[in-house]
Scaffold this active site. Structure first.
Site, mmCIF file in Angstrom:
data_model
loop_
_atom_site.group_PDB
_atom_site.id
_atom_site.type_symbol
_atom_site.label_atom_id
_atom_site.label_comp_id
_atom_site.label_asym_id
_atom_site.label_seq_id
_atom_site.Cartn_x
_atom_site.Cartn_y
_atom_site.Cartn_z
ATOM 1 N N GLY A 173 0.848 -1.201 0.000
ATOM 2 C CA GLY A 173 0.000 0.000 0.000
ATOM 3 C C GLY A 173 0.879 1.247 0.000
ATOM 4 O O GLY A 173 1.832 1.336 0.760
ATOM 5 N N ARG A 232 0.990 -5.117 -5.637
ATOM 6 C CA ARG A 232 0.939 -6.319 -4.805
ATOM 7 C C ARG A 232 1.189 -7.458 -5.792
ATOM 8 O O ARG A 232 0.435 -7.646 -6.741
ATOM 9 C CB ARG A 232 -0.387 -6.414 -4.077
ATOM 10 C CG ARG A 232 -0.520 -5.298 -3.036
ATOM 11 C CD ARG A 232 -1.530 -5.595 -1.966
ATOM 12 N NE ARG A 232 -1.287 -4.796 -0.767
ATOM 13 C CZ ARG A 232 -1.963 -3.699 -0.440
ATOM 14 N NH1 ARG A 232 -2.920 -3.266 -1.210
ATOM 15 N NH2 ARG A 232 -1.682 -3.056 0.670
ATOM 16 N N ASP A 281 4.651 -4.494 6.149
ATOM 17 C CA ASP A 281 5.136 -5.786 6.655
ATOM 18 C C ASP A 281 5.301 -6.833 5.550
ATOM 19 O O ASP A 281 6.272 -7.587 5.542
ATOM 20 C CB ASP A 281 4.253 -6.302 7.799
ATOM 21 C CG ASP A 281 2.775 -6.299 7.449
ATOM 22 O OD1 ASP A 281 2.401 -5.834 6.350
ATOM 23 O OD2 ASP A 281 1.975 -6.779 8.281
ATOM 24 N N THR A 299 4.183 2.761 5.458
ATOM 25 C CA THR A 299 2.778 2.333 5.537
ATOM 26 C C THR A 299 2.029 3.276 6.466
ATOM 27 O O THR A 299 2.595 3.736 7.466
ATOM 28 C CB THR A 299 2.640 0.884 6.057
ATOM 29 O OG1 THR A 299 1.267 0.643 6.409
ATOM 30 C CG2 THR A 299 3.478 0.615 7.293
ATOM 31 N N ASP A 325 -0.269 2.339 8.330
ATOM 32 C CA ASP A 325 -0.815 1.547 9.446
ATOM 33 C C ASP A 325 -0.025 1.644 10.759
ATOM 34 O O ASP A 325 -0.540 1.314 11.815
ATOM 35 C CB ASP A 325 -0.909 0.068 9.054
ATOM 36 C CG ASP A 325 -1.975 -0.193 8.003
ATOM 37 O OD1 ASP A 325 -2.697 0.757 7.652
ATOM 38 O OD2 ASP A 325 -2.085 -1.343 7.542
ATOM 39 N N ASP A 367 2.229 -0.350 11.753
ATOM 40 C CA ASP A 367 2.189 -1.692 12.341
ATOM 41 C C ASP A 367 3.520 -2.442 12.221
ATOM 42 O O ASP A 367 3.559 -3.661 12.332
ATOM 43 C CB ASP A 367 1.075 -2.526 11.671
ATOM 44 C CG ASP A 367 1.263 -2.649 10.171
ATOM 45 O OD1 ASP A 367 2.116 -1.938 9.612
ATOM 46 O OD2 ASP A 367 0.556 -3.461 9.557
ATOM 47 N N ARG A 424 -5.279 -2.497 8.677
ATOM 48 C CA ARG A 424 -5.673 -3.873 8.368
ATOM 49 C C ARG A 424 -5.645 -4.758 9.620
ATOM 50 O O ARG A 424 -6.577 -5.462 9.915
ATOM 51 C CB ARG A 424 -4.714 -4.410 7.313
ATOM 52 C CG ARG A 424 -5.305 -5.444 6.461
ATOM 53 C CD ARG A 424 -4.465 -5.786 5.272
ATOM 54 N NE ARG A 424 -3.140 -5.157 5.226
ATOM 55 C CZ ARG A 424 -2.256 -5.411 4.288
ATOM 56 N NH1 ARG A 424 -2.547 -6.264 3.348
ATOM 57 N NH2 ARG A 424 -1.078 -4.821 4.276
HETATM 58 P P1 ADP Z 1 2.539 -4.125 2.631
HETATM 59 O O1 ADP Z 1 3.979 -4.131 2.306
HETATM 60 O O2 ADP Z 1 1.928 -2.756 2.550
HETATM 61 O O3 ADP Z 1 2.220 -4.849 3.922
HETATM 62 P P2 ADP Z 1 1.540 -6.455 1.161
HETATM 63 O O4 ADP Z 1 1.302 -7.266 2.384
HETATM 64 O O5 ADP Z 1 0.511 -6.498 0.100
HETATM 65 O O6 ADP Z 1 1.758 -4.910 1.467
HETATM 66 O O7 ADP Z 1 2.928 -6.930 0.534
HETATM 67 C C1 ADP Z 1 3.465 -6.302 -0.609
HETATM 68 C C2 ADP Z 1 4.137 -7.312 -1.485
HETATM 69 O O8 ADP Z 1 5.252 -7.897 -0.785
HETATM 70 C C3 ADP Z 1 3.293 -8.516 -1.885
HETATM 71 O O9 ADP Z 1 2.444 -8.253 -2.951
HETATM 72 C C4 ADP Z 1 4.363 -9.519 -2.284
HETATM 73 O O10 ADP Z 1 4.856 -9.239 -3.564
HETATM 74 C C5 ADP Z 1 5.459 -9.216 -1.261
HETATM 75 N N1 ADP Z 1 5.350 -10.194 -0.151
HETATM 76 C C6 ADP Z 1 4.442 -10.206 0.849
HETATM 77 N N2 ADP Z 1 4.619 -11.267 1.658
HETATM 78 C C7 ADP Z 1 5.671 -11.964 1.135
HETATM 79 C C8 ADP Z 1 6.349 -13.181 1.497
HETATM 80 N N3 ADP Z 1 5.976 -13.898 2.563
HETATM 81 N N4 ADP Z 1 7.389 -13.555 0.727
HETATM 82 C C9 ADP Z 1 7.782 -12.842 -0.345
HETATM 83 N N5 ADP Z 1 7.180 -11.711 -0.737
HETATM 84 C C10 ADP Z 1 6.149 -11.258 -0.016
HETATM 85 O O1 F6P Z 2 -1.633 -1.439 4.586
HETATM 86 C C1 F6P Z 2 -2.152 -0.188 4.233
HETATM 87 C C2 F6P Z 2 -3.634 -0.282 3.934
HETATM 88 O O2 F6P Z 2 -4.081 1.019 3.610
HETATM 89 C C3 F6P Z 2 -4.479 -0.879 5.046
HETATM 90 O O3 F6P Z 2 -4.767 0.035 6.072
HETATM 91 C C4 F6P Z 2 -5.692 -1.322 4.272
HETATM 92 O O4 F6P Z 2 -6.340 -2.394 4.912
HETATM 93 C C5 F6P Z 2 -5.130 -1.783 2.970
HETATM 94 O O5 F6P Z 2 -3.883 -1.118 2.819
HETATM 95 C C6 F6P Z 2 -6.013 -1.481 1.801
HETATM 96 O O6 F6P Z 2 -5.469 -2.071 0.686
HETATM 97 P P1 F6P Z 2 -5.909 -1.735 -0.818
HETATM 98 O O7 F6P Z 2 -5.276 -0.434 -1.172
HETATM 99 O O8 F6P Z 2 -5.370 -2.867 -1.605
HETATM 100 O O9 F6P Z 2 -7.398 -1.635 -0.817
#
Ligand code: ADP
Ligand code: F6P
Length: 321
Positions: A13, A74, A105, A127, A129, A131, A173
């Site tokens: 995000g 993502r 994360d 982020t 969040d 978190d 989230r």
């Molecule tokens: P954020 O970084 O905001 O928490 P996501 O959880 O969607 O967002 O993670 C972003 C991207 O990081 C994912 O689309 C994926 O490409 C990569 N990712 C997430 N988890 C893993 C994992 N366990 N191993 C490898 N890549 C990951």
């Molecule tokens: O992780 C950041 C965040 O904005 C969360 O607070 C929320 O749940 C999520 O991303 C929303 O994701 P998307 O932009 O894919 O709807």
């Protein structure tokens, strides 16, 4: 020098201040004599080899902009070992030996995997969040909280006029930090977060007695990790007959110009990541604790959970009577 060519990407995000962080990585990297590259669309761009060289002007006029000029994604393919190997190979074939990943994360999990494949990685917490453990703050959180506070200020005007209640659903989230800090700063009567169990009977009866005792409005901030604001509002109506109006702030919370706090944080963390890569560090997450920049093993960070600030939660309760 331990690294000569580095790259930066934004992933997951987007958050306000990511651009300021990209600018800091690029400008500090160039200042210290590195070649600096940018990967477009996060890990998807790494896999697709969407990588370009940056110069001082590539990051001009972006410090004040929300979103990310590098775009984000993502990317499911990057969750596989094959995808991660492809990404690492695309960096290696250009001689890029260091990578700064700005994200949440999930993005940190990806950075950890790349680090295990031998890429020198640094994570920057990007982020809204808040978190990510081992940092007090993430880039974007301050701006998101300001947006929520501003929205609640506006809602108060109309609520007080009608002697109404508002349920405001905010992002987060798995984390209640946006609800907690915005709730404390806007004087919300109730803050519902996934980290703390709550009793809707108590929330509904306190709301009714507050109105009886002369309160002219009642604000309930609900972190999305708890559930839908609409469901909370219905549950309250069933209990006390009051019909709260529901506002879902949604992606509004992720846009707009970053606050000065987020820009300063992004600048400090971006520069820190570059300096630490030059010093030979890798597989680390950059953070800020009590105002000091800190490095933590990214493996430790992805296997930990951020502690919820119960002291602030209790304070918000005491002050909102
Ligand atoms: P954020 O970084 O905001 O928490 P996501 O959880 O969607 O967002 O993670 C972003 C991207 O990081 C994912 O689309 C994926 O490409 C990569 N990712 C997430 N988890 C893993 C994992 N366990 N191993 C490898 N890549 C990951
Ligand atoms: O992780 C950041 C965040 O904005 C969360 O607070 C929320 O749940 C999520 O991303 C929303 O994701 P998307 O932009 O894919 O709807």
């Amino acid at each position: 020098m331990t690294v000569k060519k580095i790259a930066v990407l934004t992933s997951g995000g987007d958050s306000q201040g990511m651009n300021a962080a990209v600018r800091a990585v690029v400008r500090s990297g160039l200042f210290y004599g590195l070649e600096v590259f940018a990967v477009q669309r996060g890990y998807a761009g790494l896999i697709n080899d969407d990588i370009r060289e940056m110069d001082l002007r590539s990051v001009g006029d972006i410090i004040q902009r929300g979103g990310t000029i590098l775009q984000t994604a993502r990317c499911k393919e990057f969750m596989t070992l094959e995808g991660q190997q492809k990404g690492a190979e695309n960096l290696r074939k250009r001689g890029i030996d260091g990578l700064v990943v700005i994200g949440g994360d999930g993005s940190y999990q990806g950075a950890n995997k790349l680090s295990q494949l031998g890429i020198k990685t640094m994570g920057l917490p990007g982020t809204i969040d808040n978190d990510i453990p081992y940092t007090d703050l993430t880039i974007g959180f301050d701006t998101a909280v300001s947006i929520v506070v501003d929205a609640v200020n506006k809602l108060r005007d109309t609520m007080s006029s009608h002697e109404r209640s508002s349920v405001v659903e905010v992002m987060g989230r798995h984390s209640g930090d946006i609800a907690l800090y915005a709730g404390l700063a806007s004087g919300a009567e109730t803050i519902l977060v996934p980290e703390v169990p709550f009793d809707l009977d108590e929330v509904a009866s306190r709301m009714a007695s507050n109105f009886e005792q002369g309160k002219r409005h009642s604000i309930i901030l609900v972190a999305e990790g708890v559930g839908k604001g609409e469901d909370i509002a219905n549950a309250i109506t069933e209990r006390n007959g009051i019909e709260p109006r529901v506002t879902v702030l949604g992606h509004i919370q992720r846009g707009g110009a970053p606050t000065h706090n987020d820009r300063v944080l992004a600048g400090r963390l971006g520069d820190f990541a570059v300096r630490k890569l030059i010093e030979g560090e890798s597989g680390k997450a950059c953070g800020i604790i009590k105002g000091e920049l800190v490095l933590t093993d990214i493996g430790t960070v992805v296997n930990s959970k951020k502690e919820f600030n119960m002291e602030l939660y209790e304070l918000a309760k005491r002050l909102s009577q």
